[in-house]
Design a protein around this motif. Structure first.
Motif, short mmCIF file in Angstrom:
data_model
loop_
_atom_site.label_atom_id
_atom_site.label_comp_id
_atom_site.label_asym_id
_atom_site.label_seq_id
_atom_site.Cartn_x
_atom_site.Cartn_y
_atom_site.Cartn_z
N VAL A 20 0.22 -1.40 0.11
CA VAL A 20 -0.14 0.37 0.39
C VAL A 20 1.02 1.36 0.18
O VAL A 20 1.39 1.39 1.10
N ALA A 54 -2.49 3.05 5.50
CA ALA A 54 -3.87 2.16 4.61
C ALA A 54 -4.43 2.07 6.68
O ALA A 54 -3.91 1.71 7.44
N HIS A 92 -3.98 -0.21 11.33
CA HIS A 92 -3.32 0.61 10.72
C HIS A 92 -2.21 0.25 10.40
O HIS A 92 -1.68 -0.54 10.49
N ILE A 112 -11.10 -1.00 3.18
CA ILE A 112 -9.72 -0.05 3.48
C ILE A 112 -9.91 1.40 2.79
O ILE A 112 -10.39 1.09 1.70
N VAL A 126 -7.14 4.59 1.92
CA VAL A 126 -5.53 4.78 1.35
C VAL A 126 -4.95 5.79 1.45
O VAL A 126 -6.01 6.93 0.47
N ILE A 139 -3.41 0.33 -3.22
CA ILE A 139 -3.14 -0.85 -2.78
C ILE A 139 -2.82 -1.84 -4.18
O ILE A 139 -3.21 -1.53 -5.00
#
Length: 76
Positions: free
Chosen positions: A9, A13, A24, A49, A51, A73
């Motif tokens: 990521v 995230a 986290h 999720i 980001v 991601i």
């Protein structure tokens, strides 16, 4: 045991399962998060999720991306 595995990521995230904060992660390395605590067996489960591809540089300015790459991601 149910574990979320994320290959990468950029840059940060947060994970929620069934409306509860579950994990986290900061950075772009592979990471894993156990999710059993938030899962239910009697109804469908929902995972979110979020980001962010921003970071603060040394001068305090907000920088988007990482090494001229966009965020999100990536990897399985």
């Amino acid at each position: 045991m149910v574990t979320l595995h994320v290959g990468g990521v950029r840059m940060e995230a947060w994970v929620w399962v069934n409306g509860s904060f579950a994990a986290h992660h900061l950075g772009h390395a592979t990471h894993s998060s156990p999710l059993d605590e938030w899962l239910t067996s009697d109804v469908p489960n929902e995972m979110v999720i979020a980001v962010s591809n921003t970071r603060n540089d040394r001068s305090g300015s907000v920088v988007r991306g990482y090494q001229d790459r966009s965020g999100g991601i990536y990897r399985p």
